[in-house]
Design a protein around this motif. Structure first.
Motif, PDB file in Angstrom:
ATOM      1  N   SER A 139      -5.574 -11.606  -3.594  1.00 51.83           N
ATOM      2  CA  SER A 139      -5.933 -12.611  -2.593  1.00 51.83           C
ATOM      3  C   SER A 139      -6.639 -11.927  -1.431  1.00 51.83           C
ATOM      4  O   SER A 139      -6.902 -10.728  -1.462  1.00 51.83           O
ATOM      5  CB  SER A 139      -4.663 -13.322  -2.097  1.00 51.83           C
ATOM      6  N   ASP A 140      -6.901 -12.693  -0.408  1.00 49.00           N
ATOM      7  CA  ASP A 140      -7.542 -12.166   0.796  1.00 49.00           C
ATOM      8  C   ASP A 140      -6.515 -11.678   1.810  1.00 49.00           C
ATOM      9  O   ASP A 140      -6.703 -11.829   3.010  1.00 49.00           O
ATOM     10  CB  ASP A 140      -8.427 -13.253   1.434  1.00 49.00           C
ATOM     11  N   VAL A 141      -5.452 -11.085   1.327  1.00 53.13           N
ATOM     12  CA  VAL A 141      -4.409 -10.572   2.217  1.00 53.13           C
ATOM     13  C   VAL A 141      -5.005  -9.486   3.112  1.00 53.13           C
ATOM     14  O   VAL A 141      -5.902  -8.742   2.701  1.00 53.13           O
ATOM     15  CB  VAL A 141      -3.191 -10.049   1.409  1.00 53.13           C
ATOM     16  N   ASP A 142      -4.502  -9.420   4.320  1.00 49.71           N
ATOM     17  CA  ASP A 142      -4.976  -8.451   5.293  1.00 49.71           C
ATOM     18  C   ASP A 142      -4.908  -7.038   4.724  1.00 49.71           C
ATOM     19  O   ASP A 142      -3.921  -6.652   4.089  1.00 49.71           O
ATOM     20  CB  ASP A 142      -4.113  -8.558   6.557  1.00 49.71           C
ATOM     21  N   LYS A 143      -5.972  -6.293   4.964  1.00 46.65           N
ATOM     22  CA  LYS A 143      -6.089  -4.938   4.427  1.00 46.65           C
ATOM     23  C   LYS A 143      -4.915  -4.039   4.838  1.00 46.65           C
ATOM     24  O   LYS A 143      -4.457  -3.217   4.056  1.00 46.65           O
ATOM     25  CB  LYS A 143      -7.409  -4.341   4.915  1.00 46.65           C
ATOM     26  N   SER A 144      -4.398  -4.231   6.016  1.00 45.34           N
ATOM     27  CA  SER A 144      -3.304  -3.393   6.509  1.00 45.34           C
ATOM     28  C   SER A 144      -1.999  -3.618   5.739  1.00 45.34           C
ATOM     29  O   SER A 144      -1.103  -2.781   5.787  1.00 45.34           O
ATOM     30  CB  SER A 144      -3.069  -3.650   8.000  1.00 45.34           C
ATOM     31  N   LEU A 145      -1.892  -4.733   5.026  1.00 39.94           N
ATOM     32  CA  LEU A 145      -0.668  -5.048   4.285  1.00 39.94           C
ATOM     33  C   LEU A 145      -0.708  -4.591   2.828  1.00 39.94           C
ATOM     34  O   LEU A 145       0.327  -4.540   2.166  1.00 39.94           O
ATOM     35  CB  LEU A 145      -0.408  -6.558   4.327  1.00 39.94           C
ATOM     36  N   ARG A 146      -1.858  -4.277   2.321  1.00 42.78           N
ATOM     37  CA  ARG A 146      -2.004  -3.942   0.904  1.00 42.78           C
ATOM     38  C   ARG A 146      -1.159  -2.742   0.481  1.00 42.78           C
ATOM     39  O   ARG A 146      -0.563  -2.745  -0.589  1.00 42.78           O
ATOM     40  CB  ARG A 146      -3.471  -3.708   0.544  1.00 42.78           C
ATOM     41  N   LEU A 147      -1.099  -1.725   1.313  1.00 43.82           N
ATOM     42  CA  LEU A 147      -0.323  -0.535   0.969  1.00 43.82           C
ATOM     43  C   LEU A 147       1.169  -0.850   0.924  1.00 43.82           C
ATOM     44  O   LEU A 147       1.883  -0.411   0.015  1.00 43.82           O
ATOM     45  CB  LEU A 147      -0.597   0.590   1.967  1.00 43.82           C
ATOM     46  N   VAL A 148       1.647  -1.650   1.866  1.00 48.94           N
ATOM     47  CA  VAL A 148       3.064  -2.024   1.894  1.00 48.94           C
ATOM     48  C   VAL A 148       3.407  -2.895   0.681  1.00 48.94           C
ATOM     49  O   VAL A 148       4.452  -2.717   0.054  1.00 48.94           O
ATOM     50  CB  VAL A 148       3.404  -2.754   3.218  1.00 48.94           C
ATOM     51  N   ILE A 149       2.524  -3.816   0.342  1.00 48.15           N
ATOM     52  CA  ILE A 149       2.732  -4.670  -0.832  1.00 48.15           C
ATOM     53  C   ILE A 149       2.766  -3.805  -2.093  1.00 48.15           C
ATOM     54  O   ILE A 149       3.650  -3.958  -2.945  1.00 48.15           O
ATOM     55  CB  ILE A 149       1.636  -5.755  -0.933  1.00 48.15           C
ATOM     56  N   SER A 150       1.832  -2.879  -2.200  1.00 43.80           N
ATOM     57  CA  SER A 150       1.790  -1.985  -3.365  1.00 43.80           C
ATOM     58  C   SER A 150       3.054  -1.132  -3.454  1.00 43.80           C
ATOM     59  O   SER A 150       3.577  -0.899  -4.549  1.00 43.80           O
ATOM     60  CB  SER A 150       0.559  -1.074  -3.291  1.00 43.80           C
ATOM     61  N   ALA A 151       3.549  -0.689  -2.310  1.00 45.28           N
ATOM     62  CA  ALA A 151       4.783   0.104  -2.295  1.00 45.28           C
ATOM     63  C   ALA A 151       5.967  -0.734  -2.783  1.00 45.28           C
ATOM     64  O   ALA A 151       6.817  -0.235  -3.524  1.00 45.28           O
ATOM     65  CB  ALA A 151       5.042   0.641  -0.893  1.00 45.28           C
ATOM     66  N   LEU A 205       7.382  -9.650   2.111  1.00 45.05           N
ATOM     67  CA  LEU A 205       6.779 -10.987   2.137  1.00 45.05           C
ATOM     68  C   LEU A 205       6.901 -11.624   3.520  1.00 45.05           C
ATOM     69  O   LEU A 205       6.004 -12.356   3.948  1.00 45.05           O
ATOM     70  CB  LEU A 205       7.388 -11.873   1.049  1.00 45.05           C
ATOM     71  N   LYS A 206       7.966 -11.333   4.236  1.00 45.07           N
ATOM     72  CA  LYS A 206       8.073 -11.803   5.615  1.00 45.07           C
ATOM     73  C   LYS A 206       7.028 -11.122   6.491  1.00 45.07           C
ATOM     74  O   LYS A 206       6.485 -11.745   7.406  1.00 45.07           O
ATOM     75  CB  LYS A 206       9.481 -11.580   6.159  1.00 45.07           C
ATOM     76  N   SER A 216      17.844   3.255   3.776  1.00 47.04           N
ATOM     77  CA  SER A 216      17.378   4.060   2.643  1.00 47.04           C
ATOM     78  C   SER A 216      16.273   3.351   1.872  1.00 47.04           C
ATOM     79  O   SER A 216      15.302   3.990   1.442  1.00 47.04           O
ATOM     80  CB  SER A 216      18.541   4.376   1.695  1.00 47.04           C
ATOM     81  N   ILE A 217      16.411   2.053   1.691  1.00 51.63           N
ATOM     82  CA  ILE A 217      15.396   1.271   0.962  1.00 51.63           C
ATOM     83  C   ILE A 217      14.071   1.316   1.717  1.00 51.63           C
ATOM     84  O   ILE A 217      13.012   1.596   1.130  1.00 51.63           O
ATOM     85  CB  ILE A 217      15.869  -0.190   0.771  1.00 51.63           C
ATOM     86  N   LEU A 218      14.114   1.054   3.002  1.00 55.77           N
ATOM     87  CA  LEU A 218      12.890   1.041   3.808  1.00 55.77           C
ATOM     88  C   LEU A 218      12.286   2.441   3.909  1.00 55.77           C
ATOM     89  O   LEU A 218      11.062   2.594   3.823  1.00 55.77           O
ATOM     90  CB  LEU A 218      13.174   0.464   5.193  1.00 55.77           C
ATOM     91  N   ALA A 219      13.132   3.449   4.050  1.00 58.00           N
ATOM     92  CA  ALA A 219      12.630   4.826   4.123  1.00 58.00           C
ATOM     93  C   ALA A 219      11.995   5.258   2.806  1.00 58.00           C
ATOM     94  O   ALA A 219      11.028   6.027   2.794  1.00 58.00           O
ATOM     95  CB  ALA A 219      13.777   5.773   4.491  1.00 58.00           C
ATOM     96  N   TYR A 220      12.519   4.757   1.689  1.00 59.58           N
ATOM     97  CA  TYR A 220      12.011   5.120   0.362  1.00 59.58           C
ATOM     98  C   TYR A 220      10.524   4.843   0.244  1.00 59.58           C
ATOM     99  O   TYR A 220       9.795   5.593  -0.395  1.00 59.58           O
ATOM    100  CB  TYR A 220      12.794   4.344  -0.700  1.00 59.58           C
ATOM    101  N   ILE A 221      10.065   3.742   0.868  1.00 59.72           N
ATOM    102  CA  ILE A 221       8.644   3.404   0.790  1.00 59.72           C
ATOM    103  C   ILE A 221       7.896   3.715   2.088  1.00 59.72           C
ATOM    104  O   ILE A 221       6.730   3.367   2.240  1.00 59.72           O
ATOM    105  CB  ILE A 221       8.387   1.947   0.365  1.00 59.72           C
ATOM    106  N   GLY A 222       8.592   4.333   3.028  1.00 60.64           N
ATOM    107  CA  GLY A 222       7.920   4.769   4.246  1.00 60.64           C
ATOM    108  C   GLY A 222       7.894   3.765   5.373  1.00 60.64           C
ATOM    109  O   GLY A 222       7.064   3.864   6.267  1.00 60.64           O
ATOM    110  N   LEU A 223       8.810   2.808   5.358  1.00 60.70           N
ATOM    111  CA  LEU A 223       8.874   1.849   6.476  1.00 60.70           C
ATOM    112  C   LEU A 223       9.993   2.218   7.440  1.00 60.70           C
ATOM    113  O   LEU A 223      10.985   2.757   7.093  1.00 60.70           O
ATOM    114  CB  LEU A 223       9.115   0.436   5.946  1.00 60.70           C
TER     115      LEU A 223
END
Length: 137
Positions: free
Chosen positions: A43-55, A88-89, A130-137
């Motif tokens: 979709s046309d999701v914001d470019k800044s979110l693509r990496l987080v979605i992929s993670a 998703l939030k 731990s979950i958030l750190a696993y993907i770098g958030l």
């Protein structure tokens, strides 16, 4: 001989279709959340979110995450569901739930909120970190 490969979405459905346990009411949403994440990348999701979605998508596929499915069975999807609802939030904060509903279903906002609330009731603060750190958030 022609080989047919299953989509990971189909594998998730198959893994969870016979689950009838304590967390069934929202664990069954796992495949739907995975599919929404995948569809967002088309979709046309914001470019800044693509990496987080992929993670978040990668987290589903990773065999050894914070709560591995091989060890805990369907309970092991609770961390995946939490991360999906969290990401998703983040998407909804930028684009609104209507944007997500266009590629998913009208009730996706309720599903995301329910999955986050129920997973937060189960997961400890340490597991969430731990979950958030696993993907770098």
């Amino acid at each position: 001989m022609e080989t047919t490969f299953k989509d990971f979405y189909d594998t998730l459905i198959e893994n969870l279709e016979c689950y009838a346990g304590e967390y069934e009411s929202f664990i069954d949403y796992g495949p739907k959340l995975f599919k929404v994440l995948c569809d967002l990348l088309n979709s046309d999701v914001d470019k800044s979110l693509r990496l987080v979605i992929s993670a978040a998508i990668g987290y589903y596929v990773t065999p050894v995450d914070v709560i591995p499915e091989q060890t805990y069975g369907p309970y092991g999807y609770i961390d995946d569901i939490y991360l999906s609802s969290h990401v998703l939030k983040m998407v909804a904060d930028v684009h609104g739930y209507g944007f997500i509903a266009k590629i998913s279903s009208p009730d996706i906002e309720e599903i995301i909120i329910e999955c986050e609330v129920k997973s937060l009731e189960i997961l400890s603060d340490e597991e969430i970190e731990s979950i958030l750190a696993y993907i770098g958030l």
